[in-house]
Enzyme design. Structure first.
Site, PDB file in Angstrom:
ATOM      1  N   LYS A  13      25.869 -19.800 -25.225  1.00  0.00           N
ATOM      2  CA  LYS A  13      26.225 -21.222 -25.338  1.00  0.00           C
ATOM      3  C   LYS A  13      25.756 -22.411 -25.968  1.00  0.00           C
ATOM      4  O   LYS A  13      25.519 -22.715 -26.844  1.00  0.00           O
ATOM      5  CB  LYS A  13      26.894 -21.912 -24.692  1.00  0.00           C
ATOM      6  CG  LYS A  13      28.477 -20.740 -23.753  1.00  0.00           C
ATOM      7  CD  LYS A  13      28.815 -21.385 -22.758  1.00  0.00           C
ATOM      8  CE  LYS A  13      28.627 -22.011 -21.305  1.00  0.00           C
ATOM      9  NZ  LYS A  13      27.908 -20.450 -20.599  1.00  0.00           N
ATOM     10  N   ARG A  88      34.991 -25.881 -16.569  1.00  0.00           N
ATOM     11  CA  ARG A  88      34.880 -24.967 -15.721  1.00  0.00           C
ATOM     12  C   ARG A  88      35.751 -24.386 -14.531  1.00  0.00           C
ATOM     13  O   ARG A  88      35.944 -23.001 -14.404  1.00  0.00           O
ATOM     14  CB  ARG A  88      34.009 -24.546 -15.110  1.00  0.00           C
ATOM     15  CG  ARG A  88      31.467 -24.392 -16.118  1.00  0.00           C
ATOM     16  CD  ARG A  88      31.198 -24.430 -14.879  1.00  0.00           C
ATOM     17  NE  ARG A  88      29.632 -23.047 -15.151  1.00  0.00           N
ATOM     18  CZ  ARG A  88      28.552 -23.930 -16.153  1.00  0.00           C
ATOM     19  NH1 ARG A  88      28.584 -24.574 -16.298  1.00  0.00           N
ATOM     20  NH2 ARG A  88      28.274 -22.959 -15.849  1.00  0.00           N
ATOM     21  N   ARG A 122      15.012 -14.455 -19.603  1.00  0.00           N
ATOM     22  CA  ARG A 122      15.272 -16.316 -20.250  1.00  0.00           C
ATOM     23  C   ARG A 122      14.154 -16.062 -19.409  1.00  0.00           C
ATOM     24  O   ARG A 122      14.202 -16.964 -18.825  1.00  0.00           O
ATOM     25  CB  ARG A 122      16.345 -16.250 -19.976  1.00  0.00           C
ATOM     26  CG  ARG A 122      16.885 -18.041 -20.417  1.00  0.00           C
ATOM     27  CD  ARG A 122      18.344 -18.550 -20.878  1.00  0.00           C
ATOM     28  NE  ARG A 122      18.573 -18.329 -19.329  1.00  0.00           N
ATOM     29  CZ  ARG A 122      20.189 -19.706 -19.284  1.00  0.00           C
ATOM     30  NH1 ARG A 122      20.647 -19.930 -20.559  1.00  0.00           N
ATOM     31  NH2 ARG A 122      20.770 -19.917 -18.181  1.00  0.00           N
ATOM     32  N   ARG A 150      14.714 -20.786 -15.461  1.00  0.00           N
ATOM     33  CA  ARG A 150      15.353 -21.790 -14.563  1.00  0.00           C
ATOM     34  C   ARG A 150      15.197 -20.988 -13.145  1.00  0.00           C
ATOM     35  O   ARG A 150      15.527 -19.679 -12.883  1.00  0.00           O
ATOM     36  CB  ARG A 150      16.354 -21.422 -14.935  1.00  0.00           C
ATOM     37  CG  ARG A 150      16.431 -22.450 -15.870  1.00  0.00           C
ATOM     38  CD  ARG A 150      17.744 -22.858 -16.760  1.00  0.00           C
ATOM     39  NE  ARG A 150      19.345 -22.628 -16.061  1.00  0.00           N
ATOM     40  CZ  ARG A 150      20.747 -22.881 -16.259  1.00  0.00           C
ATOM     41  NH1 ARG A 150      20.768 -22.863 -16.927  1.00  0.00           N
ATOM     42  NH2 ARG A 150      21.985 -22.332 -15.812  1.00  0.00           N
ATOM     43  N   ARG A 161      26.649 -16.417 -10.038  1.00  0.00           N
ATOM     44  CA  ARG A 161      27.461 -17.129 -10.960  1.00  0.00           C
ATOM     45  C   ARG A 161      28.684 -16.139 -11.814  1.00  0.00           C
ATOM     46  O   ARG A 161      29.268 -17.063 -12.754  1.00  0.00           O
ATOM     47  CB  ARG A 161      25.728 -17.794 -11.967  1.00  0.00           C
ATOM     48  CG  ARG A 161      25.267 -18.731 -11.111  1.00  0.00           C
ATOM     49  CD  ARG A 161      23.933 -19.011 -11.608  1.00  0.00           C
ATOM     50  NE  ARG A 161      23.776 -19.239 -14.142  1.00  0.00           N
ATOM     51  CZ  ARG A 161      22.668 -18.707 -14.747  1.00  0.00           C
ATOM     52  NH1 ARG A 161      21.670 -18.371 -13.602  1.00  0.00           N
ATOM     53  NH2 ARG A 161      23.102 -19.521 -15.059  1.00  0.00           N
TER      54      ARG A 161
HETATM   55  P1  AMP Z   1      24.503 -23.780 -16.637  1.00  0.00           P
HETATM   56  O1  AMP Z   1      23.523 -24.774 -17.321  1.00  0.00           O
HETATM   57  O2  AMP Z   1      25.562 -24.814 -18.061  1.00  0.00           O
HETATM   58  O3  AMP Z   1      24.070 -23.090 -16.528  1.00  0.00           O
HETATM   59  O4  AMP Z   1      24.857 -24.988 -15.391  1.00  0.00           O
HETATM   60  C1  AMP Z   1      24.332 -24.263 -14.168  1.00  0.00           C
HETATM   61  C2  AMP Z   1      24.604 -25.065 -12.996  1.00  0.00           C
HETATM   62  O5  AMP Z   1      24.892 -25.681 -12.974  1.00  0.00           O
HETATM   63  C3  AMP Z   1      26.203 -23.848 -13.071  1.00  0.00           C
HETATM   64  O6  AMP Z   1      25.623 -23.258 -12.159  1.00  0.00           O
HETATM   65  C4  AMP Z   1      26.364 -25.285 -11.627  1.00  0.00           C
HETATM   66  O7  AMP Z   1      26.453 -25.047 -10.662  1.00  0.00           O
HETATM   67  C5  AMP Z   1      26.765 -26.421 -12.342  1.00  0.00           C
HETATM   68  N1  AMP Z   1      26.826 -26.393 -13.279  1.00  0.00           N
HETATM   69  C6  AMP Z   1      27.700 -27.249 -14.807  1.00  0.00           C
HETATM   70  N2  AMP Z   1      28.733 -27.147 -15.423  1.00  0.00           N
HETATM   71  C7  AMP Z   1      29.633 -27.416 -14.282  1.00  0.00           C
HETATM   72  C8  AMP Z   1      30.761 -27.857 -14.488  1.00  0.00           C
HETATM   73  N3  AMP Z   1      31.570 -27.640 -15.906  1.00  0.00           N
HETATM   74  N4  AMP Z   1      31.513 -27.815 -13.034  1.00  0.00           N
HETATM   75  C9  AMP Z   1      30.911 -27.398 -11.970  1.00  0.00           C
HETATM   76  N5  AMP Z   1      29.553 -26.858 -11.749  1.00  0.00           N
HETATM   77  C10 AMP Z   1      28.588 -27.063 -13.115  1.00  0.00           C
END
Ligand code: AMP
Length: 205
Positions: A13, A88, A122, A150, A161
């Site tokens: 994404k 989400r 990554r 990360r 996840r």
């Molecule tokens: P991402 O960078 O999108 O993979 O997000 C990293 C982490 O941030 C996720 O594993 C969640 O812990 C938190 N997070 C990001 N976006 C959301 C969301 N819309 N709802 C809940 N947690 C989120």
């Protein structure tokens, strides 16, 4: 144009958002990036979110919705954006409907095994956020910046996840299909190939 980018963690994404931003001049709103920035700045929001992020869990809906609501309020009617990593949960999607009208939801489809492989290799550029394969390069391919891994890109957290994605986020596919907004894209292969499919579908359908 107002879009949601949907898909499992590691589906690409963020990478596709960079391409889309360039081509369609859309703002990129990544909730994960906002949390990571808050963490870097040591804000209460960042510290609260960290507990959930490190465990591969979702940050509670109320916290995320408040943050996104504030962000969306900065946009004037007619200004375009892409939401990356939000919504989400169904509750978040229902909240989003009260905030804005969407033009489409792009769903990036890729198998869990391909995702585990992608995320365990990554690395992200500290300077520009560009994503690189750690086994192939030791500097950012876009700007030469230093790379980092990360904290949540370790196999145990990646699997958690993915589990959370299937349990809580996948339902959004049907949610948006029912609203006639879903655009499904095969997200396997090189980022440029995936983007060519996005362009073909977005601009020629
Ligand atoms: P991402 O960078 O999108 O993979 O997000 C990293 C982490 O941030 C996720 O594993 C969640 O812990 C938190 N997070 C990001 N976006 C959301 C969301 N819309 N709802 C809940 N947690 C989120």
């Amino acid at each position: 144009m107002r879009l949601v980018l949907l898909g499992a963690p590691g589906a690409g994404k963020g990478t596709q958002a960079v391409f889309l931003k360039e081509r369609h001049n859309l703002a990129h709103i990544s909730t994960g990036d906002i949390f990571r920035q808050n963490l870097k700045d040591n804000t209460p929001l960042g510290l609260e979110a960290k507990k959930f992020m490190d465990a591969g869990q979702l940050v509670p809906d109320e916290i995320v919705m408040k943050m996104v609501g504030g962000k969306l309020a900065e946009f004037k009617p007619g200004e375009g954006f892409m939401l990356d990593g939000f919504p989400r949960t169904v509750a978040q999607a229902e909240f989003l409907e009260t905030q804005t009208k969407l033009d489409g939801v792009i769903m990036f489809k890729v198998s869990d095994e391909a995702i585990v492989k992608r995320l365990t290799s990554r690395a992200v550029c500290k300077e520009c956020g560009n994503v690189t394969n750690i086994h192939e390069h030791d500097r950012c391919q876009a700007c030469g910046g230093e790379l980092y891994r990360r904290d949540d890109d370790n196999e145990a957290t990646i699997r958690e996840r993915l589990r959370v994605y299937h349990e809580q986020t996948e339902a959004l596919v049907e949610f948006y299909r029912a609203r006639g907004l879903l655009i499904e894209i095969d997200a396997t292969g090189m980022p440029e190939e995936v983007f060519a499919r996005v362009v073909e579908t977005l601009e020629h359908d």
